[in-house]
Design a protein around this motif. Structure first.
Motif, short mmCIF file in Angstrom:
data_model
loop_
_atom_site.label_atom_id
_atom_site.label_comp_id
_atom_site.label_asym_id
_atom_site.label_seq_id
_atom_site.Cartn_x
_atom_site.Cartn_y
_atom_site.Cartn_z
N GLY A 151 99.39 -85.03 53.67
CA GLY A 151 100.17 -84.14 54.52
C GLY A 151 99.28 -83.27 55.39
N GLU A 152 99.92 -82.48 56.24
CA GLU A 152 99.19 -81.69 57.24
C GLU A 152 99.82 -80.31 57.39
N ILE A 153 98.97 -79.31 57.68
CA ILE A 153 99.43 -77.96 58.01
C ILE A 153 99.03 -77.68 59.45
N ARG A 154 100.00 -77.22 60.24
CA ARG A 154 99.74 -76.92 61.66
C ARG A 154 100.08 -75.47 61.95
N TYR A 155 99.21 -74.81 62.73
CA TYR A 155 99.46 -73.45 63.20
C TYR A 155 99.54 -73.51 64.73
N ARG A 156 100.71 -73.11 65.25
CA ARG A 156 100.98 -73.21 66.69
C ARG A 156 100.71 -74.64 67.20
N GLY A 157 101.08 -75.61 66.39
CA GLY A 157 100.97 -77.01 66.78
C GLY A 157 99.61 -77.63 66.53
N GLU A 158 98.61 -76.83 66.11
CA GLU A 158 97.25 -77.34 65.89
C GLU A 158 96.97 -77.50 64.40
N SER A 204 90.48 -78.20 59.46
CA SER A 204 89.06 -77.91 59.58
C SER A 204 88.77 -76.41 59.67
N TRP A 205 89.80 -75.58 59.67
CA TRP A 205 89.59 -74.14 59.79
C TRP A 205 88.96 -73.58 58.52
N SER A 206 88.09 -72.60 58.70
CA SER A 206 87.52 -71.89 57.55
C SER A 206 88.58 -70.94 56.99
N ILE A 207 88.35 -70.49 55.76
CA ILE A 207 89.27 -69.53 55.16
C ILE A 207 89.30 -68.24 55.99
N ARG A 208 88.16 -67.84 56.52
CA ARG A 208 88.11 -66.61 57.33
C ARG A 208 88.94 -66.77 58.60
N LYS A 209 88.84 -67.93 59.27
CA LYS A 209 89.63 -68.15 60.48
C LYS A 209 91.12 -68.17 60.15
N ARG A 210 91.47 -68.80 59.04
CA ARG A 210 92.89 -68.78 58.64
C ARG A 210 93.34 -67.35 58.35
N GLY A 211 92.45 -66.56 57.70
CA GLY A 211 92.79 -65.20 57.33
C GLY A 211 93.08 -64.30 58.52
N ALA A 212 92.50 -64.62 59.69
CA ALA A 212 92.77 -63.83 60.88
C ALA A 212 94.19 -64.04 61.37
#
Length: 567
Positions: free
Chosen positions: A356-363, A367-375
């Motif tokens: 499966g896949e998780i998308r944020y604003r369609g992206e 590959s995002w880091s935990i820090r980038k997700r945390g923002a």
């Protein structure tokens, strides 16, 4: 008959405070009574409990006047060991109470201190665990248990001491509705079978009242302001006067103009069935315009057929698909172990999905880091002690800003705003250790809220909060949602879901078994039973009164209260 606990003109002031926390307390509790001590945070109820179990003065110093008797003896002349023989305490923070490496060791701790012979100890441990239904977990580590199981083990440990007074400090704070119902039933069973004196301190009004209570002691600003039977207090509607919530079915009767004076069994939503009451409720609900929850906004988060297992042969999350839009509030419901926290870990990047896949604003965010997700996605854990790292309250809130290079006046302004939002600004320079469990919960939320993510996942955001702080905080969350922030509430609080969520998503066994308007979901006994939830009291009340459309009645109540909130 001599009371088992007696406060006589008792006043207490902590060393660090200029004003007394308890003022002129006069209270007698008879042997075998079951008492609920209620009141908002800061009312003095926990301090009263600390006087009973000896934490005052042995752990918290101060000055007192008047006299307190426990077990017929003046408490001031007893040691903490002597008091512990009379009073067994079950703490709100269950993890802080465990001392053994296994369930059996923990239950045996007091007996070991008293040098009970080993053969007798084994029998007593097994008997105590059997009484709470935990005999099969004797060799298991306490840290591996669910919240409800930890509660049962804590109770077994206290039962093994044979204390004649059992004091429960927020026993339901971390339990799902089904576990909470079992805990209250277990407490009542202990009360009925042993005749012990039971004292309960708890914010969850309806949950406490599921089982019989002899008296309700209401505290406000350090004083006892009510000492009545449940029927007397509920008929007056006095709970709301002191920052507590009236049971929802009684609030609905009040809105419909139904007089409750003289009624018995008011705490039971399925009691007091009468055709005239049903007619009045039907007429009231019919007059409330239907306002189904509707959210317009761009899609922020998409979970697309997620599957995950700690052991890949046994998935914990099974083919879960879910969307979250800008400004939407979703209540993620389910019993302990349903997969709610694991799903949060997948969203925040702690775990990676097997499929499966998780998308944020369609992206895709694979590959995002935990820090980038945390923002973008903030996550507040259920247990605040697992998040807090700083000594001072202000430093805890500002740590995330400093990590992002924000300093000086901007950091101070943002920190102060978050502290005010969460009701902690007056304590901004206090050490974290001085806060209660509920205040630590608000502190952990403030430390994430200060970063202004677009999505916030709140794990049990109101656990341990009184109704005043619950409403203040959730009203603010409602405002943030109106400004576009999206929220996922992982909660056992069905009232929170009803009042503040756009929709409910129910997990059971790692699968979504329902996703709909909250009133529809929580009025469905098939769903609530499968997910080990508790059908909301309003729904059970409506069905007992044989209302024409129970789900419509529940929605009418929610819409009526929301209009009042927005007025």
């Amino acid at each position: 008959m001599q009371p088992v606990i007696s406060f006589q003109n008792y006043t207490f002031r902590y060393k660090s405070q200029s004003e007394p926390t308890l003022r002129n307390i006069n209270l007698d509790i008879q042997s075998g009574e079951k008492i609920w001590i209620a009141g908002p945070s800061g009312s003095g109820k926990s301090t009263l409990a600390h006087c009973i179990n000896g934490l005052i003065p042995f752990s918290y110093g101060g000055e007192s006047s008047g006299i307190l008797y426990v077990g017929g003896k003046e408490a001031a002349k007893l040691s903490i060991f002597e008091l512990s023989r009379h009073v067994g305490t079950i703490l709100q923070d269950q993890d802080a109470q465990f001392v053994g490496l296994s369930v059996g060791e923990d239950v045996a701790f007091q007996m070991e201190n008293e040098q009970v012979p080993h053969s007798q100890m084994k029998q007593d441990v097994y008997a105590s665990l059997t009484q709470v239904g935990m005999e099969e977990f004797e060799s298991q580590g306490p840290q591996d248990l669910s919240g409800g199981q930890k509660q049962s083990v804590s109770l077994a440990g206290i039962l093994s001491t044979e204390a004649d007074i059992l004091l429960f400090d927020e026993p339901l704070a971390n339990l799902d509705p089904a576990s909470g119902a079992r805990a209250m039933k277990l407490i009542d069973h202990i009360h009925q079978s042993t005749g012990k004196t039971i004292i309960i301190i708890e914010h969850r009004v309806e949950d406490v009242l599921q089982q019989p209570i002899d008296r309700i002691i209401v505290m406000s600003e350090g004083e006892i302001v009510r000492d009545q039977t449940p029927d007397q207090l509920l008929a007056e509607g006095a709970l709301s006067k002191y920052g507590l919530r009236q049971p929802l079915h009684l609030q609905a009767m009040k809105y419909a103009g139904i007089t409750m004076g003289g009624m018995k069994g008011l705490s039971d939503p399925e009691g007091n069935v009468h055709p005239s009451i049903g007619e009045e409720l039907n007429a009231w609900a019919a007059g409330i315009p239907f306002d189904p929850p509707h959210v317009e906004g761009e899609r922020l988060l998409e979970l697309d057929h997620l599957t995950f297992g700690y052991d890949k042969s046994r998935p914990v999350i099974k083919d879960v698909s879910l969307t979250l839009s800008r400004g939407e509030t979703v209540a993620l419901l389910g019993n302990n172990g349903a997969g709610k926290s694991t799903l949060s870990g997948l969203i925040t990047g702690i775990y990676k999905p097997d499929r499966g896949e998780i998308r944020y604003r369609g992206e895709s965010i694979a590959s995002w880091s935990i820090r980038k997700r945390g923002a973008a996605i903030g996550y507040v854990m259920q247990n605040p002690n697992h998040m807090i790292t700083q000594h001072l309250i202000r430093d805890e809130v500002s740590i995330g800003l400093r990590a992002r290079g924000i300093t000086g006046d901007e950091m101070t302004a943002k920190t102060d705003e978050a502290l005010r939002t969460c009701g902690l600004y007056p304590y901004r320079n206090w050490p974290v250790s001085a806060l209660s469990y509920g205040q630590k919960k608000r502190l952990s939320i403030a430390s994430i809220l200060v970063l202004k993510p677009e999505i916030m996942i709140l794990d049990e955001p109101t656990a341990g909060q009184d109704y005043k702080h619950y409403k203040e905080f959730m009203d603010f969350i409602h405002q943030l949602a109106g400004q576009g922030m999206a929220f996922i509430f992982i909660t056992h609080d069905m009232h929170l879901a009803l009042e503040y969520a756009s929709r409910a998503v129910v997990l059971s066994g790692g699968e979504i078994i329902a996703a709909n308007h909250v009133a529809n979901v929580l009025s469905n006994p098939v769903v609530t039973k499968k997910a080990h939830l508790r059908e909301v009291s309003l729904s059970r009340f409506a069905k007992a009164q044989q209302l024409q459309a129970p789900e419509r009645f529940v929605q009418a109540f929610v819409d009526y209260e929301k209009r009042g909130m927005q007025a």
